[in-house]
Design a protein around this motif. Structure first.
Motif, PDB file in Angstrom:
ATOM      1  N   ASP A   1      92.830  19.628 -11.200  1.00  0.00           N
ATOM      2  CA  ASP A   1      91.928  20.400 -10.336  1.00  0.00           C
ATOM      3  C   ASP A   1      91.928  19.510  -8.851  1.00  0.00           C
ATOM      4  O   ASP A   1      91.304  19.933  -7.924  1.00  0.00           O
ATOM      5  CB  ASP A   1      90.819  20.999 -10.731  1.00  0.00           C
ATOM      6  CG  ASP A   1      89.865  19.710 -10.977  1.00  0.00           C
ATOM      7  OD1 ASP A   1      90.154  18.428 -11.051  1.00  0.00           O
ATOM      8  OD2 ASP A   1      88.476  19.837 -11.063  1.00  0.00           O
TER       9      ASP A   1
ATOM     10  N   ARG B   1      94.039  17.490   4.235  1.00  0.00           N
ATOM     11  CA  ARG B   1      92.778  17.921   3.357  1.00  0.00           C
ATOM     12  C   ARG B   1      93.106  17.577   1.579  1.00  0.00           C
ATOM     13  O   ARG B   1      94.091  17.869   1.370  1.00  0.00           O
ATOM     14  CB  ARG B   1      92.286  19.161   3.557  1.00  0.00           C
ATOM     15  CG  ARG B   1      92.042  19.901   5.086  1.00  0.00           C
ATOM     16  CD  ARG B   1      91.874  21.148   5.203  1.00  0.00           C
ATOM     17  NE  ARG B   1      91.446  21.508   6.456  1.00  0.00           N
ATOM     18  CZ  ARG B   1      91.195  22.732   6.898  1.00  0.00           C
ATOM     19  NH1 ARG B   1      91.400  23.604   6.242  1.00  0.00           N
ATOM     20  NH2 ARG B   1      91.040  22.765   8.535  1.00  0.00           N
TER      21      ARG B   1
ATOM     22  N   THR C   1      90.914  18.311  -1.799  1.00  0.00           N
ATOM     23  CA  THR C   1      89.956  19.105  -2.721  1.00  0.00           C
ATOM     24  C   THR C   1      89.909  18.544  -3.915  1.00  0.00           C
ATOM     25  O   THR C   1      90.850  18.271  -4.684  1.00  0.00           O
ATOM     26  CB  THR C   1      89.905  20.723  -2.512  1.00  0.00           C
ATOM     27  OG1 THR C   1      91.166  20.926  -3.065  1.00  0.00           O
ATOM     28  CG2 THR C   1      90.076  21.039  -1.123  1.00  0.00           C
ATOM     29  N   ARG C   2      88.860  18.986  -4.743  1.00  0.00           N
ATOM     30  CA  ARG C   2      88.630  18.703  -6.231  1.00  0.00           C
ATOM     31  C   ARG C   2      87.862  19.758  -6.822  1.00  0.00           C
ATOM     32  O   ARG C   2      86.630  19.913  -6.534  1.00  0.00           O
ATOM     33  CB  ARG C   2      88.183  17.323  -6.526  1.00  0.00           C
ATOM     34  CG  ARG C   2      87.879  16.838  -7.919  1.00  0.00           C
ATOM     35  CD  ARG C   2      89.200  16.357  -8.700  1.00  0.00           C
ATOM     36  NE  ARG C   2      89.060  16.622 -10.013  1.00  0.00           N
ATOM     37  CZ  ARG C   2      88.475  15.735 -11.058  1.00  0.00           C
ATOM     38  NH1 ARG C   2      87.915  14.464 -10.499  1.00  0.00           N
ATOM     39  NH2 ARG C   2      88.637  15.901 -12.180  1.00  0.00           N
TER      40      ARG C   2
ATOM     41  N   GLY D   1      88.310  22.760  -5.869  1.00  0.00           N
ATOM     42  CA  GLY D   1      88.092  23.410  -4.601  1.00  0.00           C
ATOM     43  C   GLY D   1      86.853  22.986  -3.716  1.00  0.00           C
ATOM     44  O   GLY D   1      86.757  23.463  -2.824  1.00  0.00           O
ATOM     45  N   ASP D   2      86.352  21.808  -4.114  1.00  0.00           N
ATOM     46  CA  ASP D   2      85.497  21.536  -3.127  1.00  0.00           C
ATOM     47  C   ASP D   2      85.945  20.376  -2.442  1.00  0.00           C
ATOM     48  O   ASP D   2      86.930  19.435  -2.934  1.00  0.00           O
ATOM     49  CB  ASP D   2      84.265  20.612  -4.134  1.00  0.00           C
ATOM     50  CG  ASP D   2      83.662  21.299  -4.844  1.00  0.00           C
ATOM     51  OD1 ASP D   2      83.269  22.743  -4.375  1.00  0.00           O
ATOM     52  OD2 ASP D   2      82.901  21.171  -5.865  1.00  0.00           O
ATOM     53  N   PRO D   3      85.870  20.311  -0.885  1.00  0.00           N
ATOM     54  CA  PRO D   3      86.408  19.243  -0.042  1.00  0.00           C
ATOM     55  C   PRO D   3      85.948  17.760  -0.373  1.00  0.00           C
ATOM     56  O   PRO D   3      84.930  17.545  -0.646  1.00  0.00           O
ATOM     57  CB  PRO D   3      85.873  19.577   1.455  1.00  0.00           C
ATOM     58  CG  PRO D   3      84.729  20.438   1.145  1.00  0.00           C
ATOM     59  CD  PRO D   3      84.915  21.178  -0.101  1.00  0.00           C
ATOM     60  N   VAL D   4      86.937  16.976  -0.191  1.00  0.00           N
ATOM     61  CA  VAL D   4      86.760  15.610  -0.507  1.00  0.00           C
ATOM     62  C   VAL D   4      87.026  14.791   0.930  1.00  0.00           C
ATOM     63  O   VAL D   4      88.295  14.842   1.276  1.00  0.00           O
ATOM     64  CB  VAL D   4      87.506  14.830  -1.553  1.00  0.00           C
ATOM     65  CG1 VAL D   4      87.368  13.424  -1.708  1.00  0.00           C
ATOM     66  CG2 VAL D   4      87.058  15.665  -2.805  1.00  0.00           C
TER      67      VAL D   4
ATOM     68  N   LYS E   1      84.580   8.994  -4.959  1.00  0.00           N
ATOM     69  CA  LYS E   1      84.753  10.470  -4.465  1.00  0.00           C
ATOM     70  C   LYS E   1      85.691  11.481  -5.095  1.00  0.00           C
ATOM     71  O   LYS E   1      85.387  12.723  -5.178  1.00  0.00           O
ATOM     72  CB  LYS E   1      85.677  10.324  -3.104  1.00  0.00           C
ATOM     73  CG  LYS E   1      84.795   9.409  -2.027  1.00  0.00           C
ATOM     74  CD  LYS E   1      85.426   9.156  -0.840  1.00  0.00           C
ATOM     75  CE  LYS E   1      84.848   8.449   0.354  1.00  0.00           C
ATOM     76  NZ  LYS E   1      85.542   8.061   1.553  1.00  0.00           N
TER      77      LYS E   1
ATOM     78  N   ARG F   1      82.928  13.743 -11.395  1.00  0.00           N
ATOM     79  CA  ARG F   1      83.177  14.907 -12.276  1.00  0.00           C
ATOM     80  C   ARG F   1      84.234  14.376 -13.410  1.00  0.00           C
ATOM     81  O   ARG F   1      84.854  13.835 -13.488  1.00  0.00           O
ATOM     82  CB  ARG F   1      83.274  16.156 -11.698  1.00  0.00           C
ATOM     83  CG  ARG F   1      84.793  16.256 -11.085  1.00  0.00           C
ATOM     84  CD  ARG F   1      85.086  17.498 -10.159  1.00  0.00           C
ATOM     85  NE  ARG F   1      84.244  17.320  -8.644  1.00  0.00           N
ATOM     86  CZ  ARG F   1      84.300  18.164  -7.999  1.00  0.00           C
ATOM     87  NH1 ARG F   1      84.467  19.308  -8.073  1.00  0.00           N
ATOM     88  NH2 ARG F   1      83.587  17.931  -6.911  1.00  0.00           N
TER      89      ARG F   1
END
Length: 230
Positions: free
Chosen positions: A138, A147, A149-150, A152-155, A207, A211
């Motif tokens: 993911d 950009r 993401t992990r 769907g969340d931006p990192v 970062k 999860r």
């Protein structure tokens, strides 16, 4: 960031150093902007949108490390090359911990400074654009938009963290050594100091691997690998 040949913010409280560095950068075809304090550096970094900052550590008041930390905390990921008389390994590692991309000690060769500024610019600005993203599980890195993401969340990553992750994503499930990472991410070996790699792997884990599943793993005696553990 600027779209010209390369706008460089030079920050040093010594007028002689500012003039020397800015003259050399101008001769090299770059566009220097100068100032002599940490407060001015933060203001100009926001107003001028430089492509890179050459930042003296020993500034009066707010020192260079604090300037860099303030920029990073404010979301400004402009590459930073520290310029300092402090030459201990501990100081160098502190520079990278604060978010720096290179560390040059005084006295320095002006030719070497220009070469290393260009090297940082190459690796942070001129990555090949692509219409497709690199993905593993993911985790997604878009080389065109810079950009990450992990799930769907931006990192938010610094330029060096971005290139390190990009290198790992281009070699999924392959063990890569510290020397390979130094060669491909930094383009030179910091006199063989592998502690820099360890520090940046740690930053990425905080970062990226906040999860499950954890993706960045240490293979003791060999290096690191991007994979999901069974």
């Amino acid at each position: 960031m600027s779209t010209g040949a390369g706008r460089i913010l030079v920050v040093d409280d010594e007028v002689y150093i500012r003039d020397l560095v800015s003259s050399a950068l101008r001769i090299a075809g770059l566009e220097p902007v100068t100032c002599g304090s940490g407060d001015d550096a933060i203001r100009l970094a926001d107003r001028e949108r430089p492509d890179l900052v050459v930042l003296d550590v020993g500034l009066p008041g707010m020192d260079g490390f604090e300037v860099c930390r303030t920029l990073r905390d404010g979301g400004n990921q402009v590459p930073v090359v520290f310029l300092t008389a402090r030459d201990s390994k501990e100081d160098m590692l502190q520079g990278f911990t604060k978010g720096g991309d290179d560390y040059i000690t005084k006295p320095f060769s002006i030719d070497e400074l220009v070469v290393r500024v260009r090297a940082v610019l190459r690796r942070t600005q001129h990555q090949e654009a692509t219409t497709s993203a690199i993905a593993y599980e993911d985790l997604t890195l878009d080389e065109a938009t810079m950009r990450v993401t992990r799930g769907g969340d931006p990192v938010s990553l610094s330029p060096t963290e971005f290139k390190l992750l990009r290198f790992l994503l281009h070699h999924p499930e392959q063990v890569v050594s510290k020397s390979q990472i130094l060669d491909h991410v930094w383009e030179y070996d910091f006199d063989g100091n592998a502690s820099v790699v360890e520090n940046y792997i740690s930053y990425l884990r905080k970062k990226i691997d906040d999860r499950e599943p954890k993706l960045i793993h240490t293979v003791r005696g060999f290096g690191y690998v991007l994979r999901t553990e069974p």
